[in-house]
Design an enzyme around this catalytic site. Structure first.
Site, PDB file in Angstrom:
ATOM      1  N   HIS A   1      13.624  10.849 -30.717  1.00 19.30           N
ATOM      2  CA  HIS A   1      12.681  11.811 -30.166  1.00 19.30           C
ATOM      3  C   HIS A   1      13.213  12.487 -28.906  1.00 19.30           C
ATOM      4  O   HIS A   1      12.792  13.601 -28.583  1.00 19.30           O
ATOM      5  CB  HIS A   1      11.343  11.132 -29.853  1.00 19.30           C
ATOM      6  CG  HIS A   1      10.473  11.003 -31.070  1.00 19.30           C
ATOM      7  ND1 HIS A   1      10.574   9.946 -31.941  1.00 19.30           N
ATOM      8  CD2 HIS A   1       9.504  11.811 -31.578  1.00 19.30           C
ATOM      9  CE1 HIS A   1       9.702  10.111 -32.919  1.00 19.30           C
ATOM     10  NE2 HIS A   1       9.048  11.227 -32.737  1.00 19.30           N
ATOM     11  N   GLY A   2      14.107  11.858 -28.209  1.00 18.20           N
ATOM     12  CA  GLY A   2      14.641  12.507 -27.023  1.00 18.20           C
ATOM     13  C   GLY A   2      15.632  11.644 -26.289  1.00 18.20           C
ATOM     14  O   GLY A   2      15.531  10.421 -26.310  1.00 18.20           O
TER      15      GLY A   2
END
Lengths: 367, 467
Positions: free
Chosen positions: B317-318
């Site tokens: 996700h990041g």
């Protein structure tokens, strides 16, 4: 399982809408400006390989397609209607309506900005105005009268004036808060209504130590209708327009307004500007950095420097009865640093800083 | 280009639809490919090459793996495909994170790369990976037609924010698919619903989030309002995008898998993750968790596998620590639930189980949305009144009142209740006939309302574009 009739209707409607608007947008001529929003609209971006590969062309095209969308104002109105009436949101883009009065939220109190404004006033006073009778006055914005009692967010106005008071020691204060009510402002605009400012003008003249009174002057009312103020376009909802009234007499009609930047003379009122982008430009040609109103009928030789925002444009004519000349300085458009190059401060006896609470709360625009 | 933009709705889509419907069947994939490349080029001109390279690499590796199947080089071809797929993702997404932490750890001053993340790279990389792995496993045949394969990877409806469509799902539809008015109408309905979810609800709640973040007078109530609104916003944003992708796919004859299944009605975090971002969850299950042994290799390895999968899920996700912590946060809860918590939960009232799930999901999204770890911690502390945060304030009350209807609408809309009510009404013969007019009329109204929001609004990128 979906019904076939329903399927066909769905497809036809969808196709009609997306193709209809595509063709409509393609066929409709581009507009230069949005009258309701008072701004120029994006134009079809010029094509270049550099813009294409940097992605600028497509982002500019997005802005263009938003700005030039057909029935744009109607769509904005539709959105505002849904937000206010169906989703029951209290404001739309910060704009709210109370009893037909359109207003914009001014929140929160930006104490740093207020301190910055106070420092600005002190700086100008120390630099140019030490030998001049100097006062400052704060004009409450419409939220002062409307926001809190109608459940909208409101800044702490006493805190704001308190901060000004604490940080300005050598400039006298003229309290205008008690001299004004919500009825003294346009319903669709941010500004106050000149027609209702005689009392405020008298108060300022009195506090400045000037014996003249605006209430002693005889004015003729001139009405311009319909006046759709700046909030009207932003609100994108239907509301009754205001009437823009300006007060005039032989003195004001014979007075000349010198624009220091262009070196030209004009009039105090320019009713022909009523049909322009901002009808409020009727007063002193709208936002101008440096103007001097010369009063040939003045029995005195007293000059006033009015350091102001746009609210000053409509009250300055009412103060002219007490002065031979009024020089209006708009620090949003001219730097305080260079005022000495344009103004001989020894020619003035009085100076007044006149700012709205909105300007004090957003004072970094002052140069 | 965004689905929720005027230029997509009223320029790109009609033109593509017109050409697509007019050209003969054999050219349809070619038109979809060209449109998809143009779609990507509009948003990321400079990174089109990265996406095209992923298509070429995936295509060639598929053929190579197929050729080496059962042979000596089979594994090498697979490793090569993983390397060439993951490599660009690692480079673009994780280099700066690695450099920053390296500098922090060793006190060095290595400069960061001045690069942006190519839009959708996390999604299309996973699609290519699933394809080559499936070819290796013999689950799908290698695609010999490059146009068809590149169309699969770059298909604009799901290119930039999923769902992650496995090749096996659309394999047959790539070569031959049926176009019907039923599919098209269903696709249009789904697209409009997704668009409305994104523009009317998610963007509006996004405004509330921005107001909170800029506010100087945060209170406990405001922190909770922010947490609640962001949790709902991200659901409407992402599920709205998935609806649009699924709807657009259906218009063009594809049937993409569902990505959300009313996650907020879950009674545990385990159930939540079966209903949220389903395509990502199943991807990690099939390509990481199960190959590592899943739950069949003893308790210790099972727990290890869960932690690995959730570390990767967070990191996917990041490239920030808060995303890693977010993933591990779920790893802890899922382990606890599997070990004993689910049994405990089964004994408490359903209402309390919903509260449990919603509370921990809400906290997780505060962790997810923070700009760095410090902000995350500060926001979570603020929710509980630390340090000395007042309970309520005028600002929080104002925005609670102003956004209460949309929050209520969004909360109800996140449950199956509206769907059930509509189905119930349609089961009545008279109402069903009326629905022939009513349903399209509601959809048209929503489309026009979305247009109104877009015309009045500004640029609103999807939250999931940054992944």
């Amino acid at each position: 399982m979906r019904n076939n009739t329903r399927n066909i209707i769905t497809i036809i409607l969808f196709i009609t809408i997306i193709f209809g608007f595509m063709i409509g947008n393609f066929a409709a001529p581009d507009k230069e400006v949005s009258a309701s929003e008072r701004r120029t609209l994006a134009k079809l971006p010029e094509f270049s390989m550099q813009k294409l590969f940097s992605g600028d062309f497509f982002s500019d095209f997005d802005k263009y397609s938003l700005d030039q969308f057909i029935f744009r104002d109607d769509f904005r109105g539709f959105k505002a209607f849904v937000k206010y009436n169906i989703l029951r949101q209290k404001d739309n883009n910060g704009i709210y309506m109370v009893n037909g009065i359109i207003n914009k939220l001014e929140y929160p109190l930006n104490e740093k900005s207020v301190l910055n404004a106070a420092n600005k006033l002190n700086d100008i006073y120390n630099r140019y105005l030490r030998d001049i009778n100097t006062k400052y006055a704060v004009i409450p914005d419409k939220n002062y009268f409307l926001a809190s009692e109608n459940g909208y967010l409101s800044i702490d106005y006493s805190r704001m004036t308190g901060l000004m008071d604490e940080n300005i020691s050598e400039i006298g204060y003229i309290d205008l808060f008690k001299s004004l009510s919500i009825d003294d402002y346009y319903r669709t605009d941010i500004h106050w209504d000149q027609d209702r400012l005689i009392g405020v003008a008298d108060k300022i003249l009195e506090e400045m130590g000037n014996a003249a009174r605006a209430s002693d002057a005889k004015f003729t009312r001139r009405e311009l209708y319909p006046f759709y103020g700046s909030y009207y376009g932003q609100a994108a909802v239907k509301a009754n327009p205001d009437t823009l009234v300006y007060l005039t007499n032989s003195t004001l009609e014979s007075a000349m307004v010198f624009d220091h930047y262009s070196g030209t003379y004009g009039k105090i009122y320019e009713p022909e500007r009523f049909t322009g982008i901002d009808p409020y430009d009727v007063f002193l040609s709208g936002p101008q950095p440096l103007l001097t109103i010369e009063n040939p009928d003045s029995p005195t030789n007293r000059g006033l420097i009015l350091i102001r925002d746009s609210f000053g444009s409509s009250i300055a004519p009412l103060l002219l009865c007490g002065y031979s000349k009024i020089t209006l300085v708009d620090l949003r458009m001219i730097s305080a640093e260079i005022l000495g190059s344009y103004i001989d401060f020894t020619e003035y006896q009085d100076a007044l800083f006149l700012y709205s609470t909105s300007t004090l709360n957003n004072s970094y625009m002052l140069k | 280009m965004l689905f929720s933009s005027i230029s997509f709705l009223y320029c790109f889509l009609p033109v593509v639809l017109l050409i697509y419907l007019v050209v003969p069947r054999r050219l349809k994939n070619f038109i979809l490919l060209l449109s998809s490349l143009f779609f990507y080029f509009c948003g990321e001109p400079g990174y089109l090459i990265v996406m095209v390279a992923a298509c070429i690499s995936g295509y060639l590796h598929g053929l190579w793996i197929d050729k080496e199947k059962g042979g000596r080089l089979a594994k090498i071809s697979l490793i090569s495909s993983v390397f060439f797929s993951i490599g660009p993702l690692l480079f673009f997404k994780y280099t700066n994170f690695a450099v920053r932490n390296f500098n922090l750890l060793l006190g060095t001053d290595i400069g960061l790369l001045n690069i942006a993340l190519p839009i959708g790279i996390s999604f299309y990389t996973f699609q290519v990976l699933s394809y080559t792995i499936d070819v290796y496993r013999g689950d799908v045949k290698a695609q010999r037609n490059f146009i068809d394969f590149a169309t699969y990877v770059s298909l604009f409806p799901q290119l930039i924010a999923g769902p992650i469509v496995r090749y096996a799902v659309v394999e047959s539809e790539l070569s031959s698919r049926i176009h019907s008015s039923a599919d098209m109408a269903a696709g249009i309905s789904r697209f409009i619903i997704g668009l409305s979810k994104k523009v009317i609800i998610a963007n509006t709640l996004g405004e509330l989030g921005d107001i909170f973040l800029k506010s100087g007078s945060k209170t406990v109530l405001f922190y909770w309002l922010y947490a609640l609104s962001f949790m709902i916003q991200i659901y409407y944003d992402f599920s709205g995008y998935s609806d649009m992708a699924i709807g657009l796919g259906r218009i063009f004859g594809f049937h993409f898998p569902e990505n959300f299944d009313y996650p907020f009605i879950s009674r545990s975090l385990t159930e939540f993750w079966r209903r949220w971002h389903i395509s990502l969850g199943t991807w990690f299950r099939d390509y990481v968790y199960i190959p590592m042994g899943g739950n069949r290799a003893g308790k210790a390895k099972w727990l290890r596998n869960i932690f690995v999968v959730w570390f990767l899920t967070g990191f996917w996700h990041g490239a920030e620590w808060n995303f890693i912590l977010w993933g591990l946060y779920f790893a802890v809860f899922l382990c606890l639930e599997k070990l004993f918590l689910l049994k405990v939960l089964e004994k408490i009232p359903v209402f309390a189980r919903h509260i449990y799930m919603l509370f921990f999901i809400m906290v997780s999204f505060v962790l997810f949305n923070g700009d760095g770890l410090a902000e995350c911690i500060s926001n979570i502390r603020g929710m509980f009144g630390f340090p000395g945060v007042p309970l309520v304030g005028a600002e929080a009350i104002y925005y609670l009142k102003s956004y209460s209807v949309i929050l209520l609408v969004a909360a109800v809309g996140a449950t199956p209740l509206p769907r059930m009510a509509v189905d119930r009404l349609k089961s009545l013969k008279k109402i069903n006939r009326l629905a022939n007019i009513l349903e399209p009329a509601v959809q048209v109204s929503l489309l026009l309302l979305v247009t109104a929001y877009l015309v009045d609004g500004s640029f609103n990128p999807f939250l999931y574009f940054r992944f």
